[in-house]
Design an enzyme around this catalytic site. Sequence first.
Site, PDB file in Angstrom:
ATOM      1  N   LYS A  13       4.677  17.686   2.225  1.00  0.00           N
ATOM      2  CA  LYS A  13       3.777  18.804   2.562  1.00  0.00           C
ATOM      3  C   LYS A  13       2.930  18.472   3.799  1.00  0.00           C
ATOM      4  O   LYS A  13       2.847  19.274   4.725  1.00  0.00           O
ATOM      5  CB  LYS A  13       2.850  19.122   1.368  1.00  0.00           C
ATOM      6  CG  LYS A  13       3.593  19.498   0.095  1.00  0.00           C
ATOM      7  CD  LYS A  13       2.653  19.829  -1.038  1.00  0.00           C
ATOM      8  CE  LYS A  13       1.817  18.665  -1.539  1.00  0.00           C
ATOM      9  NZ  LYS A  13       2.589  17.559  -2.158  1.00  0.00           N
ATOM     10  N   ARG A  88      -2.862  24.236  -6.991  1.00  0.00           N
ATOM     11  CA  ARG A  88      -2.052  23.318  -7.788  1.00  0.00           C
ATOM     12  C   ARG A  88      -2.050  23.710  -9.251  1.00  0.00           C
ATOM     13  O   ARG A  88      -1.438  23.029 -10.078  1.00  0.00           O
ATOM     14  CB  ARG A  88      -2.646  21.925  -7.695  1.00  0.00           C
ATOM     15  CG  ARG A  88      -1.965  21.012  -6.724  1.00  0.00           C
ATOM     16  CD  ARG A  88      -2.772  19.740  -6.734  1.00  0.00           C
ATOM     17  NE  ARG A  88      -2.005  18.597  -6.438  1.00  0.00           N
ATOM     18  CZ  ARG A  88      -1.935  18.048  -5.237  1.00  0.00           C
ATOM     19  NH1 ARG A  88      -2.548  18.573  -4.217  1.00  0.00           N
ATOM     20  NH2 ARG A  88      -1.233  16.959  -5.062  1.00  0.00           N
ATOM     21  N   ARG A 123       5.354   4.649   1.976  1.00  0.00           N
ATOM     22  CA  ARG A 123       4.295   5.303   2.757  1.00  0.00           C
ATOM     23  C   ARG A 123       3.154   4.323   3.053  1.00  0.00           C
ATOM     24  O   ARG A 123       2.765   3.533   2.207  1.00  0.00           O
ATOM     25  CB  ARG A 123       3.735   6.510   2.012  1.00  0.00           C
ATOM     26  CG  ARG A 123       2.555   7.115   2.773  1.00  0.00           C
ATOM     27  CD  ARG A 123       2.210   8.501   2.346  1.00  0.00           C
ATOM     28  NE  ARG A 123       1.841   8.600   0.951  1.00  0.00           N
ATOM     29  CZ  ARG A 123       1.535   9.756   0.373  1.00  0.00           C
ATOM     30  NH1 ARG A 123       1.579  10.878   1.064  1.00  0.00           N
ATOM     31  NH2 ARG A 123       1.217   9.802  -0.897  1.00  0.00           N
ATOM     32  N   ARG A 156      -1.743   3.732  -0.214  1.00  0.00           N
ATOM     33  CA  ARG A 156      -2.694   4.581  -0.938  1.00  0.00           C
ATOM     34  C   ARG A 156      -2.733   4.141  -2.400  1.00  0.00           C
ATOM     35  O   ARG A 156      -1.689   3.866  -2.986  1.00  0.00           O
ATOM     36  CB  ARG A 156      -2.202   6.043  -0.855  1.00  0.00           C
ATOM     37  CG  ARG A 156      -3.215   6.958  -0.216  1.00  0.00           C
ATOM     38  CD  ARG A 156      -2.624   8.291   0.111  1.00  0.00           C
ATOM     39  NE  ARG A 156      -2.404   9.138  -1.068  1.00  0.00           N
ATOM     40  CZ  ARG A 156      -2.025  10.405  -1.006  1.00  0.00           C
ATOM     41  NH1 ARG A 156      -1.827  10.975   0.171  1.00  0.00           N
ATOM     42  NH2 ARG A 156      -1.831  11.109  -2.090  1.00  0.00           N
ATOM     43  N   ARG A 167       1.606  11.271 -11.469  1.00  0.00           N
ATOM     44  CA  ARG A 167       1.428  12.433 -10.583  1.00  0.00           C
ATOM     45  C   ARG A 167       2.602  13.395 -10.711  1.00  0.00           C
ATOM     46  O   ARG A 167       2.438  14.619 -10.658  1.00  0.00           O
ATOM     47  CB  ARG A 167       1.277  11.963  -9.127  1.00  0.00           C
ATOM     48  CG  ARG A 167      -0.065  11.297  -8.867  1.00  0.00           C
ATOM     49  CD  ARG A 167      -0.038  10.450  -7.615  1.00  0.00           C
ATOM     50  NE  ARG A 167       0.127  11.210  -6.396  1.00  0.00           N
ATOM     51  CZ  ARG A 167       0.571  10.690  -5.244  1.00  0.00           C
ATOM     52  NH1 ARG A 167       0.891   9.409  -5.167  1.00  0.00           N
ATOM     53  NH2 ARG A 167       0.696  11.444  -4.186  1.00  0.00           N
TER      54      ARG A 167
END
Length: 210
Positions: A13, A88, A123, A156, A167
């Site tokens: 996203k 969300r 990431r 992160r 998640r």
Amino acid sequence: MKIILLGAPGAGKGTQAEVISGHLGIPTISTGNCLREAVRTGSPLGIKAKEDMDRGRLVPDEVVIGVVKDRIAMDDCKKGYILDGFPRTVAQAQALDAMGVEIDRVIDLEVADETIKRRLSGRRVCEGCGASYHLDYKAPKQEGICDLCGKALVIRKDDEPATVQDRLNVYHQQTEPVKAYYSAKGVLRQVEGQEKVEDTSALVLKALEA
Ligand code: AP5
């Protein structure tokens, strides 16, 4: 144009929001980035949000709705904006309606859970400006250093494998129903998000026109 980007954590996203923003000249509003900035500065909002974020749970609806309401009232949003990571929950989508916001397009980036897990393990994000990189797909020019501000790149906290699974569970339970909400309004477009970044971008831009 008012656009929503839907998709699982790590679906791309933020990556695609950057492309659309450049293409259409409208700002991106990432609730995740807003909340991370609040955590970084230790504001009351950040203190409220930190524990939920670290555990991969959603921050309460009323908190995030307040963040978005204030942000979309700003001058740079007059010509439109891209919502990345909001709504969300169906309650958040209903809150947008109650604010009188008319959404033109909802792009749903479809990516399999296994691909998500692989992606998020690679990431890296800048601890200074929050820019996002990937060890394989979007490597920085100098290892471990942000191209934009020169600060260190870190993992992160919510990208730890166990938290990624949490998640994903939250996404399937609480966010997937948002698709049906916008499908019923006729504005939902599904886009295959497993392709290379630039191929996905081409599909996203096409879906915005369709
Ligand atoms: P948020 O920051 O929104 O996290 P997320 O939705 O989990 O999304 P990500 O930022 O992890 O992924 P992305 O889809 O943007 O993918 P990206 O482009 O970075 O939210 C964090 C937390 O804040 C939530 O868990 C929650 O606690 C809270 N929160 C936020 N909004 C909320 C709300 N509305 N309500 C309640 N709580 C809320 O890409 C991922 C990686 O893959 C990158 O490294 C990228 O380079 C790479 N990549 C991207 N596309 C491709 C591709 N096509 N091929 C290969 N690699 C790719």
